[in-house]
Design a protein around this motif. Sequence first.
Motif, PDB file in Angstrom:
ATOM      1  N   UNK A 236      28.737  29.146  52.836  1.00 41.67           N
ATOM      2  CA  UNK A 236      28.606  27.878  52.639  1.00 41.67           C
ATOM      3  C   UNK A 236      30.164  26.894  53.218  1.00 41.67           C
ATOM      4  N   UNK A 237      30.553  27.962  51.908  1.00 46.22           N
ATOM      5  CA  UNK A 237      31.969  27.018  52.641  1.00 46.22           C
ATOM      6  C   UNK A 237      33.155  27.409  54.360  1.00 46.22           C
ATOM      7  N   UNK A 239      31.384  26.648  56.829  1.00 42.40           N
ATOM      8  CA  UNK A 239      30.706  25.611  57.129  1.00 42.40           C
ATOM      9  C   UNK A 239      31.083  23.937  57.133  1.00 42.40           C
ATOM     10  N   UNK A 240      31.737  24.344  55.673  1.00 46.33           N
ATOM     11  CA  UNK A 240      32.209  22.952  55.649  1.00 46.33           C
ATOM     12  C   UNK A 240      34.150  23.526  56.163  1.00 46.33           C
ATOM     13  N   UNK A 241      34.504  24.147  56.618  1.00 50.44           N
ATOM     14  CA  UNK A 241      35.469  23.975  57.522  1.00 50.44           C
ATOM     15  C   UNK A 241      35.161  23.797  58.381  1.00 50.44           C
ATOM     16  N   UNK A 242      34.204  23.737  58.853  1.00 52.97           N
ATOM     17  CA  UNK A 242      33.877  23.807  60.889  1.00 52.97           C
ATOM     18  C   UNK A 242      33.673  22.390  60.948  1.00 52.97           C
ATOM     19  N   UNK A 243      33.020  22.078  59.855  1.00 53.65           N
ATOM     20  CA  UNK A 243      33.743  20.509  60.081  1.00 53.65           C
ATOM     21  C   UNK A 243      34.830  19.480  60.232  1.00 53.65           C
ATOM     22  N   UNK A 244      35.424  20.290  59.060  1.00 55.93           N
ATOM     23  CA  UNK A 244      36.758  20.084  58.490  1.00 55.93           C
ATOM     24  C   UNK A 244      37.281  19.777  60.150  1.00 55.93           C
ATOM     25  N   UNK A 245      37.880  20.817  60.445  1.00 55.40           N
ATOM     26  CA  UNK A 245      38.915  21.309  61.563  1.00 55.40           C
ATOM     27  C   UNK A 245      37.945  20.725  63.220  1.00 55.40           C
ATOM     28  N   UNK A 246      36.887  20.563  63.582  1.00 59.54           N
ATOM     29  CA  UNK A 246      35.997  19.825  64.462  1.00 59.54           C
ATOM     30  C   UNK A 246      35.670  18.670  64.496  1.00 59.54           C
ATOM     31  N   UNK A 247      35.982  18.022  62.810  1.00 58.48           N
ATOM     32  CA  UNK A 247      34.947  16.863  62.886  1.00 58.48           C
ATOM     33  C   UNK A 247      33.747  16.734  63.306  1.00 58.48           C
ATOM     34  N   UNK A 269      15.323  30.030  58.841  1.00 55.49           N
ATOM     35  CA  UNK A 269      15.385  29.108  57.914  1.00 55.49           C
ATOM     36  C   UNK A 269      16.069  29.103  56.730  1.00 55.49           C
ATOM     37  N   UNK A 270      16.738  30.240  56.911  1.00 54.48           N
ATOM     38  CA  UNK A 270      17.342  30.528  55.113  1.00 54.48           C
ATOM     39  C   UNK A 270      18.736  29.248  55.727  1.00 54.48           C
ATOM     40  N   UNK A 271      18.862  29.397  56.552  1.00 63.27           N
ATOM     41  CA  UNK A 271      20.091  28.411  57.114  1.00 63.27           C
ATOM     42  C   UNK A 271      20.021  27.108  56.872  1.00 63.27           C
ATOM     43  N   UNK A 272      18.874  27.195  57.414  1.00 59.60           N
ATOM     44  CA  UNK A 272      18.198  25.541  57.989  1.00 59.60           C
ATOM     45  C   UNK A 272      18.451  24.734  55.798  1.00 59.60           C
ATOM     46  N   UNK A 278      23.165  21.778  49.956  1.00 55.87           N
ATOM     47  CA  UNK A 278      24.532  21.143  50.446  1.00 55.87           C
ATOM     48  C   UNK A 278      24.420  19.808  50.972  1.00 55.87           C
ATOM     49  N   UNK A 279      22.821  19.396  51.099  1.00 58.47           N
ATOM     50  CA  UNK A 279      22.820  18.070  51.755  1.00 58.47           C
ATOM     51  C   UNK A 279      22.416  17.196  49.925  1.00 58.47           C
TER      52      UNK A 279
END
Length: 461
Positions: A236-237, A239-247, A269-272, A278-279
């Motif tokens: 989970x962290x 995933x957030x890090x990805x969006x912080x770095x790449x937008x 399925x688990x990822x979704x 998180x959403x």
Amino acid sequence: DELHELLSSKRGVQLLLLLERLKYISGYDFQRIGLSATIGSPKKALDLLSGSSKREKQVISVDFSKEYKFEVKYINESDEDPWLNVAKTLTQTIEKPSLVFVNSRYIAERVKHSLETIGAKNIFVHHSSVSAQLREEAENRLKQGELSAIVCTKTLELGIDVGSVKKVIQIKSPGKVSNLIQRVGRSGHTSGGLSIGDIISIGPIDFAEAISEASLAKHSFVENDIINEAPIDVIAKEILGFTLGDGPTDLNIIYDVFSQSPIFKVSRKQFNELIKYMQQNGVIKNEDGIISPGNTFYKIWKFKSKDQMKAWWSRSFSEFFTTIPEKDVFVVKSGDDTIGYVDSIYVYRNLRIGDVIRLAGGSWEIKRIDDMNGRIDVIPSSGIAEIPLWKGEGAKRNQAISKQFIKVIMGEIPNDITIDKNGLEELLKIKENYINNNVTIDENKIIYEQHDGEHIFIYPI
């Protein structure tokens, strides 16, 4: 370096996922090299570290003879002050320069106090709650031959250069064979050198465990403690890090990049389901499969300016980028000198102005407690002092140690280790007690007893 330390924890999982992200960002299949002196499954470690890399991969094992000489000493835990006897045994055992390893910061301070009580000198304390300045002073003085020994925790197990060490002494069994090998290996630290390690055990159970670990170390056993799959909180962290770095980032890209690593065992399925969770909690926003940090994220992790009070539930933004939580501690100061650190919860519950505490091998009287700035002002003191308690966790015993432990308890004593005869007599009493009660002890049996209203379960695994 020290790959075994990484791959047994969440830090290693974070590293492996970040390596896949770095490969994606750079567009380059870079070389990955892991180093370890004690890793139980080199092939598994290599596969995890390699991840999606298409480079040729190979385990390179340096084959040189390393001999260990172990002696297990025994202290009766029923003595009036067993720690005083530990100190006396230590002074007879130390060969300058020595490292004395213990399993906790509390025991380090306890041992130093007992050494002072019997008049032992030129021995320093070294652990993570001692200031960096005092730790460095101890390292340099041992290297220059000014100290007889340093009483230390894991802080001196790995890497730090303290010069040539003649002997390593371990107080109480460390709980893991790999820790014992790392620590004792600090002495005779040359190719083909003899590493000398004494274990001072307290009580028959600790004695039997120390014999078990020393025996396994002599036969080159090392635990395989490599983590098997990425925990969901680390994923989970990242995933957030990805969006912080790449937008704002496409969900499919995040899943495709992370699933390149064999540590990532989450189905689509688990990822979704994780993304949905998180959403729902506002940590991320999901706009047609494009992910970005949500409002709740910025409430949990935030920058703190000097004049801004941080909410009790919020976390420093720098803490987001690590799996190691920030320590909530008070700094202990004598004038301008930093002595060390004490856990905040211990300060709030236990300490008052005028109390005397042990820290960094000395006694200190508390003159002021500054809650706002997390600072305790002290002056040197003497007499009775309280040793602080710090948060931490004990070692998890491997089943191989437990099986060896059963053999030792039942009288299978290895002959390639020097073993205290007084301790062996105590082990014999335990064995006789089982025999006299017609009880056999093995890994498939739990012994249950009732005694004075208590329910007691005895199980060696």
